[in-house]
Design an enzyme around this catalytic site. Structure first.
Site, PDB file in Angstrom:
ATOM      1  N   CYS A 139       0.704  -1.186  -0.381  1.00  0.00           N
ATOM      2  CA  CYS A 139      -0.558   0.052  -0.111  1.00  0.00           C
ATOM      3  C   CYS A 139       0.717   1.135  -0.179  1.00  0.00           C
ATOM      4  CB  CYS A 139      -1.029   0.162   1.404  1.00  0.00           C
ATOM      5  SG  CYS A 139      -1.990   1.377   1.403  1.00  0.00           S
ATOM      6  N   CYS A 353      -2.111   7.325 -39.986  1.00  0.00           N
ATOM      7  CA  CYS A 353      -0.315   6.131 -40.409  1.00  0.00           C
ATOM      8  C   CYS A 353       0.327   6.905 -40.562  1.00  0.00           C
ATOM      9  CB  CYS A 353      -0.861   4.782 -41.305  1.00  0.00           C
ATOM     10  SG  CYS A 353      -1.902   5.850 -43.066  1.00  0.00           S
ATOM     11  N   CYS A 357       4.319   8.643 -39.690  1.00  0.00           N
ATOM     12  CA  CYS A 357       5.471   8.072 -40.061  1.00  0.00           C
ATOM     13  C   CYS A 357       6.140   8.978 -40.732  1.00  0.00           C
ATOM     14  CB  CYS A 357       5.063   6.456 -41.255  1.00  0.00           C
ATOM     15  SG  CYS A 357       6.255   6.394 -41.653  1.00  0.00           S
ATOM     16  N   CYS A 386       2.213   2.848 -37.687  1.00  0.00           N
ATOM     17  CA  CYS A 386       1.660   2.839 -37.814  1.00  0.00           C
ATOM     18  C   CYS A 386       0.053   2.006 -37.670  1.00  0.00           C
ATOM     19  CB  CYS A 386       1.594   2.488 -39.736  1.00  0.00           C
ATOM     20  SG  CYS A 386       2.237   1.058 -39.833  1.00  0.00           S
TER      21      CYS A 386
END
Lengths: 436, 450
Positions: A139, A353, A357, A386
């Site tokens: 904890c 994508c 990229c 991608c």
């Protein structure tokens, strides 16, 4: 038909889904509801020693991080161990175990670092008929300031010492719950094992502040303008949990130590992944807190369906199957070569994508006429960004080049397995060190 | 008196009559067609946007609003910043959010239309953002320092308003003329009432003029006091956003019969009537045409309490200018859409009683009658077969029957620009008119500041 019947340290439960020690397992009312809903077991919310119980804040004790559409990515909490009298909890545990003999009832414990204190409470827990104890060394808030919880879990010597006391004082199976707020989880696991623990469970919650209120400049959850770090849990921490479980499972010193997986388990799939990394069962908390106890129905049905599809009859048929595939980076096959492939049939032409990229990777996606996105093999390093950004399932995939093929990026023929340990750029192999 | 009227008439009262429906029903019928999103609905809707690269929705928007950016701004809790993104490209983004056929523009292009057949609700999100900023007291743009140039903008419709605002922003002094009693053009007089409730068109003009530097002169018409020569002499540049004031004729017998009128006039009356239960409408209404104006006239006739409304278009449904959404909306209110029929005769002594139609076939040689005819009962006929320019202003070269422009709205006359429905490149959309007005303003500015 596949069975989900679970035997963990000799503790039997009809399925491997236990409720983790936390708010859902705080009292008889909740636990009965959980068992009626189908949960295989519970780890009763942590008990402290007899005397005035812990107190909680009277304002928000949970904070959260949300994704789109208020999907709860993670919850943190500043709740302490049970704030109800010890005697009441013990009475309820006994009643529940009596009425549900086929379910696992484990009691989580946290008392001061004194052998007598542990002996006392263990005796009391044994009288309830509970199946075992879990030592809460994890904890991260409130208790460690008092020398308990993570204050113990972060010091391997303390873990070993307390575990040894506990094992000497009880015949019940002992599970040590580990905190992830350490640099290397293997030390804590090793100490547990040396101390005699029957199993470790992990991970506990992660130190966190979920957000800052930009009007009041208070961290969340905020109590009268101030906030304190809390324990983060839920889907966001699953990757941390999986990693730590894997580290223990693949360490020869602890490879045979039973594991109870905890950390962001929300679906049958998450559970299967933990089990595949060696866990004997799993514990769930946040998902139940967000959706209620009925989610266990999905977990049971989903896990069984997948097992049947795969031909697994029991959990042990796939338990630990992923462990052998977790390795060090230096052993990865550096000759393995993949290229992204875009399925034009299902592409919706969003261009994410491309943006990813072009802006942040290797400029390996071309936009052709009419927004046709194509991978440039001569540039693609198969980074997977991608695939990650594509909103359509299985639209972009990674395809590996067969051995013997030529990688258009490097112009080299793809060869069989070879890793960093023999790579010419590795200074230890004798090559030139990379110029920085 | 009004109450009596409402009680005495019903949907089956013969002829053309007001008060076919109780005032309250009328009011409900003309409520917001697409009600505003709540903050929660907006958050859910905005979260669906993928923030596409070079987003198709932006390409599909004639004003090229940066839609992914403004939707992301909504989802991060900054609707007013989102509105600024919208207004930067389209100062009438509020009206466009209401009046644009988004289902054939941005939302049709949305990749989630391709993915799931359910686009991001761009139009409603745009309204959410623009409403948030327009609710503020302050106009969000400031003028540049005075340029010393004066520009006349003729026509305070979408093209003229967009042009005037952009010019004012750049520090020019603009005089904005309009022939009507109110500014706004078709926003005020032409768009269906349920698309722009609560005097939105008027409020939007007031808000737009908040930029300052624009003097509005109403009741001033080109050809009626104003001449292009005079404007060219008096101002450094002139922009014409005249719209199309003339209405095409049906070219059939008895067109002059009583209760045969232009749909645009009916809609203008409707838009200027505060208690719609006082507006007369026929028991049997026939609307001729297949565009948005035809749908608006037909639907609103139905909502006023006409017993039956038919919308008749000479070609097939696929050739109708009204979008699928508009057609469905018409059908859902009970409008009968008849395609492949053209009017040949208006019948009736004094007032129209019937219209005779010939069925048509669309063949390789164009439209031809099949030889079969039918008649529809009609107490009221609305012509919605297009508008035209009311003569060539100041001898400007035309293309077809509209003003010829090159580039960003340059007419055949030096110093005179034009945009909106009156130019050959206009396409009857508010959003296109806004783009043309805005671009002409930029071109005027560039020409004046060399």
């Amino acid at each position: 038909m596949a069975t989900l019947a679970n035997d963990f340290l000799g503790i039997r439960s009809p399925n491997p889904f236990w409720l983790a020690s936390g708010p859902p397992a705080d009292k008889e009312y909740n636990v009965r509801r959980a068992f009626e809903a189908g949960w295989g077991g519970v780890v009763w919310k942590t008990l402290g020693e007899d005397g005035p119980p812990a107190v909680n804040v009277n304002g928000p004790r949970y904070g959260a991080v949300w994704g789109a559409d208020r999907y709860v990515v993670g919850i943190n909490n500043i709740e302490l161990i049970t704030d109800r009298p010890l005697e009441l909890n013990l009475r309820e545990i006994k009643a529940v175990k009596r009425d549900y003999p086929d379910r696992a009832v484990i009691v989580s414990l946290m008392v001061p670092c004194e052998e007598q204190a542990w002996r006392r409470i263990l005796r009391q827990v044994e009288e309830t008929g509970a199946d075992g104890v879990e030592l809460n060394f994890g904890c991260p808030h409130g208790m460690q300031e008092r020398g308990m919880g993570a204050a113990v879990g972060q010091v391997p010597e303390y873990i070993e010492m307390v575990t040894r006391w506990v094992k000497a004082a009880t015949r019940m199976p002992v599970i040590v719950k580990l905190t992830p707020n350490v640099a290397d989880i293997r030390y804590a696991a090793r100490a547990s094992r040396v101390g005699g623990a029957d199993a470790v469970s992990l991970i506990n919650t992660v130190n966190s502040i979920t957000s800052v209120d930009l009007d009041t400049f208070s961290p969340e959850p905020t109590i009268d303008g101030k906030g304190s770090h809390g324990g983060y849990a839920g889907p966001a921490i699953k990757p941390i949990g999986l990693h730590m479980v894997a580290e223990i499972a693949r360490n020869p010193e602890t490879a045979d130590l039973p594991l109870s997986g905890i950390g962001g388990i929300s679906t049958w799939r998450d559970a299967a992944e933990y089990i595949a990394l060696g866990c004997g069962n799993v514990q769930v908390c946040t998902a139940a807190m967000v959706y209620g106890f009925r989610i266990v129905e999905e977990m049971i049905a989903g896990l069984r369906l997948w097992m049947e599809d795969k031909g697994y009859e029991r959990l042990s048929d796939f338990q630990g199957r992923a462990v052998r595939n977790v390795t060090d980076w230096q052993h990865l096959n550096l000759n393995y070569t993949a290229k992204a492939r875009i399925d034009q049939e299902v592409c919706i032409k969003c261009g994410r994508c491309y943006a990813a990229c072009e802006d942040t990777s290797h400029q390996s996606i071309a936009i052709r006429e009419n927004r046709v996105f194509e991978v440039i093999d001569a540039e693609c390093v198969a980074c997977n960004l991608c695939v990650i950004t594509c909103p359509v399932e299985d639209c972009i995939t990674m395809e590996s080049l067969p051995v013997g093929a030529v990688d258009p990026r490097t112009g080299k023929v793809v060869e069989g397995y070879a890793n960093w340990t023999t790579h010419p750029n590795n200074p230890e192999v004798g090559g030139e060190p990379p110029v920085s | 008196m009004k109450r009596e009227l409402a009680l005495s008439n019903s949907i089956s009262t013969p002829g053309v009559a007001a008060g076919r429906l109780p005032a309250r029903t009328c009011e409900e019928n003309f409520a917001d067609l697409r009600p505003p999103l709540t903050a929660h609905e907006a958050a859910v809707a905005a979260a669906r946007c993928y923030f596409c690269h070079d987003a198709p929705c932006v390409t599909a928007c004639p004003t090229a609003i940066d839609i992914p950016l403004f939707v992301r701004q909504i989802s991060t809790g900054t609707a007013r910043a989102a509105a600024k993104t919208i207004f930067d490209r389209n100062i009438l983004g509020g009206m466009c959010a209401r009046a644009c056929p988004t289902e054939t523009l941005c939302e049709q292009a949305c990749v989630r239309q391709a993915a799931e057949g359910k686009p991001v609700e761009i139009g409603r999100l745009q309204r959410f953002a623009t409403d948030a900023l327009m609710a503020r007291d302050r106009h969000p743009y400031e003028r540049a320092g005075p340029s010393g140039r004066r520009i006349a903008v003729v026509g305070a419709g979408p093209a003229g308003l967009a042009c005037a605002h952009r010019l004012a922003m750049k520090g020019h002094a603009v005089t904005l003329f309009d022939a009507r009693a109110k500014a706004g053009g078709l926003n005020e007089y032409g768009i269906a009432s349920y698309k722009t409730v609560d005097r939105f068109a008027e409020r939007e003009v007031e808000w737009l003029l908040g930029i300052g530097g624009i003097v509005l002169e109403l009741g001033r018409r080109l050809g009626g006091g104003l001449t292009l020569d005079g404007l060219v002499d008096d101002y450094d540049a002139v922009f014409l956003g005249l719209g199309l004031a003339g209405v095409n004729a049906l070219g059939v017998e008895e067109e002059a019969a009583e209760n045969v009128r232009a749909a645009v006039d009916f809609i203008a009356d409707l838009r200027q009537t505060s208690d719609l239960s006082t507006l007369p409408v026929g028991r049997h209404v026939v609307v001729i045409g297949g565009g948005m104006t035809a749908v608006d006239a037909a639907v609103q006739s139905k909502l006023l309490g006409a017993e039956d409304v038919a919308m008749v278009y000479r070609r097939g449904r696929d050739r109708m200018n009204a979008s699928g959404f508009e057609q469905d909306h018409a059908a859902s209110t009970g409008v009968r859409i008849i395609t492949g029929a053209r009017p040949v005769r208006v019948l009736g002594e004094g007032a129209v009683r019937e219209v005779e139609f010939a069925y048509t076939e669309d063949g390789p040689d164009g439209l031809r009658d099949t030889g079969e005819t039918f008649r529809l009962r009609a107490d009221q006929v609305f012509k919605a077969i297009g508008q035209k320019l009311d003569g060539s202003p100041g001898g400007l070269a035309l293309e077809g029957r509209k003003i010829r422009v090159t580039g960003p709205g340059r007419t055949s006359r030096k110093g005179v620009w034009a945009g909106g429905d009156c130019v050959a490149e206009g396409d009857d959309l508010v959003v296109t008119a806004v783009a043309q007005g805005r671009d002409a303003a930029e071109d005027i500015h560039a020409a004046l500041m060399v």
